[in-house]
Design an enzyme around this catalytic site. Structure first.
Site, PDB file in Angstrom:
ATOM      1  N   TRP A 284       0.843  -1.192   0.000  1.00 32.99           N
ATOM      2  CA  TRP A 284       0.000   0.000   0.000  1.00 32.99           C
ATOM      3  C   TRP A 284       0.881   1.244   0.000  1.00 32.99           C
ATOM      4  CZ3 TRP A 284      -1.395   2.934   4.854  1.00 32.99           C
ATOM      5  CH2 TRP A 284      -2.316   3.952   4.594  1.00 32.99           C
TER       6      TRP A 284
ATOM      7  N   ASP B  34       0.876  -8.899   0.819  1.00 31.81           N
ATOM      8  CA  ASP B  34      -0.479  -8.351   0.859  1.00 31.81           C
ATOM      9  C   ASP B  34      -0.585  -7.133  -0.051  1.00 31.81           C
ATOM     10  OD1 ASP B  34      -3.172  -8.139   2.620  1.00 31.81           O
ATOM     11  OD2 ASP B  34      -2.368  -6.119   2.290  1.00 31.81           O
TER      12      ASP B  34
ATOM     13  N   TYR C 246      -5.029  -0.349  -4.739  1.00 29.81           N
ATOM     14  CA  TYR C 246      -3.744   0.323  -4.511  1.00 29.81           C
ATOM     15  C   TYR C 246      -3.179   0.809  -5.850  1.00 29.81           C
ATOM     16  CZ  TYR C 246      -3.796  -1.850   0.165  1.00 29.81           C
ATOM     17  OH  TYR C 246      -4.128  -2.255   1.436  1.00 29.81           O
TER      18      TYR C 246
ATOM     19  N   ALA D  20       2.179   3.118  12.940  1.00 27.93           N
ATOM     20  CA  ALA D  20       1.331   4.322  12.921  1.00 27.93           C
ATOM     21  C   ALA D  20       1.772   5.292  11.831  1.00 27.93           C
ATOM     22  CB  ALA D  20       1.320   5.002  14.293  1.00 27.93           C
TER      23      ALA D  20
ATOM     24  N   LYS E 227      10.684   9.755  13.950  1.00 27.59           N
ATOM     25  CA  LYS E 227      11.289  10.738  13.035  1.00 27.59           C
ATOM     26  C   LYS E 227      10.564  12.075  13.042  1.00 27.59           C
ATOM     27  CE  LYS E 227       8.882   8.953   8.909  1.00 27.59           C
ATOM     28  NZ  LYS E 227       9.102   8.271   7.618  1.00 27.59           N
TER      29      LYS E 227
ATOM     30  N   GLY F 143       5.403  -2.142   5.127  1.00 28.73           N
ATOM     31  CA  GLY F 143       5.750  -1.700   3.787  1.00 28.73           C
ATOM     32  C   GLY F 143       7.169  -1.159   3.778  1.00 28.73           C
TER      33      GLY F 143
ATOM     34  N   GLN G 202      14.891  -0.954   4.637  1.00 30.01           N
ATOM     35  CA  GLN G 202      13.783  -0.899   5.595  1.00 30.01           C
ATOM     36  C   GLN G 202      13.224  -2.296   5.852  1.00 30.01           C
ATOM     37  OE1 GLN G 202      11.350   1.956   3.451  1.00 30.01           O
ATOM     38  NE2 GLN G 202      11.771   3.534   4.973  1.00 30.01           N
TER      39      GLN G 202
ATOM     40  N   GLU H 184      15.561  -4.219   8.152  1.00 22.85           N
ATOM     41  CA  GLU H 184      15.496  -3.735   9.529  1.00 22.85           C
ATOM     42  C   GLU H 184      14.211  -4.188  10.213  1.00 22.85           C
ATOM     43  OE1 GLU H 184      17.708  -2.041  11.637  1.00 22.85           O
ATOM     44  OE2 GLU H 184      18.982  -2.868  10.056  1.00 22.85           O
ATOM     45  N   ASN H 185      13.090  -4.057   9.512  1.00 23.57           N
ATOM     46  CA  ASN H 185      11.794  -4.367  10.132  1.00 23.57           C
ATOM     47  C   ASN H 185      11.644  -5.839  10.485  1.00 23.57           C
ATOM     48  OD1 ASN H 185      10.783  -1.734  10.170  1.00 23.57           O
ATOM     49  ND2 ASN H 185      10.000  -1.884   8.080  1.00 23.57           N
TER      50      ASN H 185
END
Length: 336
Positions: free
Chosen positions: A21, A49, A54, A209, A216, A285, A291, A294-295
């Site tokens: 998304w 997903d 989108y 969120a 940041k 995402g 990213q 890391e996630n």
């Protein structure tokens, strides 16, 4: 990577799901999107997903291209139906039989697959009889075009009604896809207990969120250039509910907790949602492969009760818990 069962089913999915998304087909170039998907696969993510709406179907096309050549049986591909697609005509939206049947065919073509593992009602359609919607989903399952059915942002009452009809029609709803994070806990009072009772898991979106929980965004400062809060086309409207100094100040107070746990603030946020036993996976995402790498480090992290309490103490009364927000933030009429 750890894997969890989705609802009361035999389907196992990765506890971090890669979602596209706001990125694929709109914010991120296709070659970067492909690199992000490759990074996800390399990290052990097997669940992806997307949704037909989108980037007005482009996100599905990008994901289909990125997954081309992968062993299909090793992947779990999820998509959704409800929001307007194409030119947005009178029947290009909602959960009517016509729109569901046309949409699943379009999604399969764009994703370059014969079936999706999970087909989800992207919102509740107030203008189509639920019986019609559920009969169409039953037929999609019997035709082999989707293996399982789920919903997104349905209230506890709507989920209960849907489960009842699905059982009568010989299939089962196995999942709910709501927004859920440290800051947005509206599902805890009603949706989660109902799903635990009826055998559904949560596939949670926006666990960070919309980036606020990365820390940041600083109180009293303008959002960083290129960030979601500064992008009117990329989610600034959704994030604005969190963009006040009280929230941002409290969020900064989470950094020492993350540091103590040896996690980034983003990893702490993702790990936090995964502590809920009704959550099967967290949607993450990315606009850069780094990213993703890391996630995924949030997978398998166990936060002690004392840490969970610290988080609650820091955030205090800024947390949104009102279960009525699920209905309030969903369309009351079809968007067309």
């Amino acid at each position: 990577m750890d894997y969890r069962y989705l609802g009361n089913s035999g389907l196992k999915i990765s506890e971090i799901t890669y979602g596209n998304w706001l990125t694929h087909g709109s914010q991120v170039e296709n070659d970067i999107a492909a690199q992000c998907v490759a990074a996800a696969l390399e990290a052990g993510i097997s669940t992806f997903d997307t949704a037909d709406a989108y980037a007005n179907t482009k996100a599905e096309t990008v994901l289909g291209d990125a997954l081309k050549g992968e062993r299909r049986e090793s992947l779990e591909i999820f998509t959704k139906v409800y929001w307007p697609t194409g030119p947005g005509g009178k029947n290009d939206t909602g959960l009517s039989r016509k729109h569901i049947m046309e949409s699943i065919n379009g999604s399969l073509t764009r994703l370059q697959t014969d079936y999706v593992d999970l087909y989800q009602a992207h919102r509740y359609d107030t203008e189509t009889p639920l019986e019609e919607t559920m009969q169409a989903f039953a037929d999609v399952v019997r035709q082999g075009k989707a293996l399982y059915i789920g919903v997104s942002e349905w209230t506890a009452e709507q989920i209960r009604e849907g489960v009842k009809l699905s059982k009568e029609l010989g299939f089962q709803l196995i999942s709910s896809q709501p927004q859920y994070s440290m800051l947005w806990r509206v599902i805890e009072a009603e949706v989660v207990p109902t799903c635990e009772e009826l055998g559904l898991s949560q596939i949670v979106w926006s666990p960070i969120a919309q980036g606020v929980l990365t820390g940041k965004y600083k109180p009293g400062q303008q959002p960083p250039e290129g960030s979601r809060a500064a992008d009117e086309k990329g989610g600034a409207d959704m994030i604005k509910r969190f963009m006040n100094d009280d929230v941002l100040t409290r969020v900064q107070g989470l950094k020492p907790i993350a540091d103590e746990a040896g996690l980034t603030m983003a990893q702490l946020a993702v790990a936090w949602v995964l502590q809920n036993p009704n959550v099967a996976t967290a949607l993450v995402g990315a606009s850069r492969p780094e990213q993703v790498r890391e996630n995924v480090k949030a997978a398998g992290v166990r936060l002690e009760p004392a840490v969970m309490k610290q988080i609650d103490d820091v955030l205090g009364d800024i947390v949104e818990r009102d279960p009525g927000k699920t209905k309030e933030t969903s369309p009351q009429t079809r968007v067309a």
